[in-house]
Design a protein around this motif. Sequence first.
Motif, PDB file in Angstrom:
ATOM      1  N   HIS A   1       0.825  -1.201   0.000  1.00  0.00           N
ATOM      2  CA  HIS A   1       0.000   0.000   0.000  1.00  0.00           C
ATOM      3  C   HIS A   1       0.858   1.250   0.000  1.00  0.00           C
ATOM      4  O   HIS A   1       2.054   1.206   0.256  1.00  0.00           O
ATOM      5  N   PHE A   2       0.216   2.354  -0.304  1.00  0.00           N
ATOM      6  CA  PHE A   2       0.801   3.680  -0.203  1.00  0.00           C
ATOM      7  C   PHE A   2      -0.204   4.487   0.597  1.00  0.00           C
ATOM      8  O   PHE A   2      -1.364   4.594   0.206  1.00  0.00           O
ATOM      9  N   SER A   3       0.209   4.981   1.747  1.00  0.00           N
ATOM     10  CA  SER A   3      -0.694   5.729   2.611  1.00  0.00           C
ATOM     11  C   SER A   3      -0.073   7.071   2.966  1.00  0.00           C
ATOM     12  O   SER A   3       1.144   7.186   3.074  1.00  0.00           O
ATOM     13  N   ALA A   4      -0.932   8.067   3.148  1.00  0.00           N
ATOM     14  CA  ALA A   4      -0.467   9.393   3.530  1.00  0.00           C
ATOM     15  C   ALA A   4      -1.446   9.994   4.527  1.00  0.00           C
ATOM     16  O   ALA A   4      -2.644   9.722   4.478  1.00  0.00           O
ATOM     17  N   VAL A   5      -0.910  10.803   5.439  1.00  0.00           N
ATOM     18  CA  VAL A   5      -1.718  11.515   6.425  1.00  0.00           C
ATOM     19  C   VAL A   5      -1.360  12.992   6.332  1.00  0.00           C
ATOM     20  O   VAL A   5      -0.192  13.362   6.403  1.00  0.00           O
ATOM     21  N   GLY A   6      -2.397  13.817   6.168  1.00  0.00           N
ATOM     22  CA  GLY A   6      -2.199  15.261   6.121  1.00  0.00           C
ATOM     23  C   GLY A   6      -3.117  15.937   7.110  1.00  0.00           C
ATOM     24  O   GLY A   6      -4.300  15.613   7.188  1.00  0.00           O
ATOM     25  N   ALA A   7      -2.560  16.837   7.908  1.00  0.00           N
ATOM     26  CA  ALA A   7      -3.360  17.579   8.881  1.00  0.00           C
ATOM     27  C   ALA A   7      -4.254  18.575   8.165  1.00  0.00           C
ATOM     28  O   ALA A   7      -3.940  19.022   7.055  1.00  0.00           O
ATOM     29  N   THR A   8      -5.357  18.927   8.800  1.00  0.00           N
ATOM     30  CA  THR A   8      -6.256  19.909   8.200  1.00  0.00           C
ATOM     31  C   THR A   8      -5.586  21.272   8.062  1.00  0.00           C
ATOM     32  O   THR A   8      -6.012  22.102   7.264  1.00  0.00           O
ATOM     33  N   SER A   9      -4.485  21.476   8.788  1.00  0.00           N
ATOM     34  CA  SER A   9      -3.702  22.706   8.632  1.00  0.00           C
ATOM     35  C   SER A   9      -2.921  22.708   7.329  1.00  0.00           C
ATOM     36  O   SER A   9      -2.381  23.725   6.926  1.00  0.00           O
ATOM     37  N   GLY A  10      -2.870  21.534   6.668  1.00  0.00           N
ATOM     38  CA  GLY A  10      -2.147  21.431   5.417  1.00  0.00           C
ATOM     39  C   GLY A  10      -0.769  20.813   5.559  1.00  0.00           C
ATOM     40  O   GLY A  10      -0.079  20.592   4.581  1.00  0.00           O
ATOM     41  N   ARG A  11      -0.351  20.494   6.774  1.00  0.00           N
ATOM     42  CA  ARG A  11       0.979  19.912   6.999  1.00  0.00           C
ATOM     43  C   ARG A  11       0.944  18.405   6.769  1.00  0.00           C
ATOM     44  O   ARG A  11       0.068  17.710   7.244  1.00  0.00           O
ATOM     45  N   LEU A  12       1.913  17.920   6.020  1.00  0.00           N
ATOM     46  CA  LEU A  12       2.065  16.489   5.814  1.00  0.00           C
ATOM     47  C   LEU A  12       2.539  15.871   7.124  1.00  0.00           C
ATOM     48  O   LEU A  12       3.559  16.264   7.682  1.00  0.00           O
ATOM     49  N   LYS A  13       1.798  14.905   7.646  1.00  0.00           N
ATOM     50  CA  LYS A  13       2.139  14.275   8.920  1.00  0.00           C
ATOM     51  C   LYS A  13       2.884  12.962   8.725  1.00  0.00           C
ATOM     52  O   LYS A  13       3.568  12.501   9.623  1.00  0.00           O
ATOM     53  N   GLY A  14       2.735  12.336   7.571  1.00  0.00           N
ATOM     54  CA  GLY A  14       3.470  11.111   7.328  1.00  0.00           C
ATOM     55  C   GLY A  14       2.970  10.369   6.112  1.00  0.00           C
ATOM     56  O   GLY A  14       1.894  10.639   5.600  1.00  0.00           O
ATOM     57  N   PHE A  15       3.813   9.459   5.621  1.00  0.00           N
ATOM     58  CA  PHE A  15       3.392   8.588   4.541  1.00  0.00           C
ATOM     59  C   PHE A  15       4.220   7.314   4.599  1.00  0.00           C
ATOM     60  O   PHE A  15       5.279   7.263   5.229  1.00  0.00           O
ATOM     61  N   VAL A  16       3.715   6.270   3.965  1.00  0.00           N
ATOM     62  CA  VAL A  16       4.416   4.997   3.918  1.00  0.00           C
ATOM     63  C   VAL A  16       4.192   4.373   2.553  1.00  0.00           C
ATOM     64  O   VAL A  16       3.132   4.534   1.953  1.00  0.00           O
ATOM     65  N   ARG A  17       5.204   3.696   2.065  1.00  0.00           N
ATOM     66  CA  ARG A  17       5.081   2.935   0.822  1.00  0.00           C
ATOM     67  C   ARG A  17       5.591   1.530   1.093  1.00  0.00           C
ATOM     68  O   ARG A  17       6.786   1.319   1.281  1.00  0.00           O
ATOM     69  N   MET A  18       4.680   0.586   1.125  1.00  0.00           N
ATOM     70  CA  MET A  18       5.015  -0.823   1.313  1.00  0.00           C
ATOM     71  C   MET A  18       4.806  -1.496  -0.040  1.00  0.00           C
ATOM     72  O   MET A  18       3.670  -1.619  -0.496  1.00  0.00           O
ATOM     73  N   ASP A  19       5.892  -1.889  -0.665  1.00  0.00           N
ATOM     74  CA  ASP A  19       5.816  -2.436  -2.016  1.00  0.00           C
ATOM     75  C   ASP A  19       6.800  -3.590  -2.136  1.00  0.00           C
ATOM     76  O   ASP A  19       7.981  -3.428  -1.843  1.00  0.00           O
ATOM     77  N   LEU A  20       6.307  -4.739  -2.547  1.00  0.00           N
ATOM     78  CA  LEU A  20       7.140  -5.932  -2.687  1.00  0.00           C
ATOM     79  C   LEU A  20       8.343  -5.679  -3.595  1.00  0.00           C
ATOM     80  O   LEU A  20       9.427  -6.215  -3.370  1.00  0.00           O
ATOM     81  N   ALA A  21       8.187  -4.831  -4.589  1.00  0.00           N
ATOM     82  CA  ALA A  21       9.275  -4.537  -5.525  1.00  0.00           C
ATOM     83  C   ALA A  21      10.450  -3.836  -4.842  1.00  0.00           C
ATOM     84  O   ALA A  21      11.558  -3.822  -5.367  1.00  0.00           O
ATOM     85  N   LEU A  22      10.223  -3.255  -3.664  1.00  0.00           N
ATOM     86  CA  LEU A  22      11.275  -2.513  -2.962  1.00  0.00           C
ATOM     87  C   LEU A  22      12.009  -3.353  -1.929  1.00  0.00           C
ATOM     88  O   LEU A  22      12.915  -2.862  -1.263  1.00  0.00           O
ATOM     89  N   ARG A  23      11.661  -4.623  -1.780  1.00  0.00           N
ATOM     90  CA  ARG A  23      12.220  -5.430  -0.695  1.00  0.00           C
ATOM     91  C   ARG A  23      13.730  -5.618  -0.776  1.00  0.00           C
ATOM     92  O   ARG A  23      14.392  -5.775   0.229  1.00  0.00           O
ATOM     93  N   ASP A  24      14.303  -5.624  -1.957  1.00  0.00           N
ATOM     94  CA  ASP A  24      15.739  -5.783  -2.112  1.00  0.00           C
ATOM     95  C   ASP A  24      16.456  -4.473  -2.358  1.00  0.00           C
ATOM     96  O   ASP A  24      17.635  -4.459  -2.691  1.00  0.00           O
ATOM     97  N   GLY A  25      15.754  -3.360  -2.200  1.00  0.00           N
ATOM     98  CA  GLY A  25      16.333  -2.056  -2.443  1.00  0.00           C
ATOM     99  C   GLY A  25      17.266  -1.614  -1.329  1.00  0.00           C
ATOM    100  O   GLY A  25      17.345  -2.215  -0.270  1.00  0.00           O
ATOM    101  N   VAL A  26      17.959  -0.545  -1.589  1.00  0.00           N
ATOM    102  CA  VAL A  26      18.882   0.038  -0.616  1.00  0.00           C
ATOM    103  C   VAL A  26      18.134   1.086   0.187  1.00  0.00           C
ATOM    104  O   VAL A  26      17.397   1.900  -0.357  1.00  0.00           O
ATOM    105  N   LEU A  27      18.287   1.041   1.495  1.00  0.00           N
ATOM    106  CA  LEU A  27      17.664   2.050   2.346  1.00  0.00           C
ATOM    107  C   LEU A  27      18.314   3.406   2.134  1.00  0.00           C
ATOM    108  O   LEU A  27      19.519   3.485   1.883  1.00  0.00           O
ATOM    109  N   PRO A  28      17.551   4.487   2.229  1.00  0.00           N
ATOM    110  CA  PRO A  28      18.155   5.815   2.076  1.00  0.00           C
ATOM    111  C   PRO A  28      19.125   6.095   3.209  1.00  0.00           C
ATOM    112  O   PRO A  28      18.977   5.596   4.306  1.00  0.00           O
ATOM    113  N   SER A  29      20.126   6.901   2.918  1.00  0.00           N
ATOM    114  CA  SER A  29      21.102   7.265   3.943  1.00  0.00           C
ATOM    115  C   SER A  29      20.646   8.500   4.687  1.00  0.00           C
ATOM    116  O   SER A  29      19.747   9.187   4.280  1.00  0.00           O
TER     117      SER A  29
END
Length: 91
Positions: A63-91
């Motif tokens: 899934h791809f999920s996002a949460v935004g406050a009513t003030s307009g501020r992005l509070k968080g998001f997540v991307r869970m994708d099988l295609a990314l399982r062997d990827g490199v984590l960001p530094s």
Amino acid sequence: MTATSPTSGTPVIASPHDILAALPVPAGYVNVEKGKIEVDGEGAVLIRMERADKRHAGLGGEHFSAVGATSGRLKGFVRMDLALRDGVLPS
């Protein structure tokens, strides 16, 4: 529409509904849930997208999920994708 907070320089989103326009939503995902929630004591909108082909759908699945406050501020998001399982984590 993305703007920058004049006090902190942090990017903010004009409204919670602009989340999808401001984030890199993967191709082939469709909206499956949108609802009002509360985060950090303020109102927010949760948007959850899952693969259109329904592979690994549901809680715990891809899934791809996002949460935004009513003030307009992005509070968080997540991307869970099988295609990314062997990827490199960001530094």
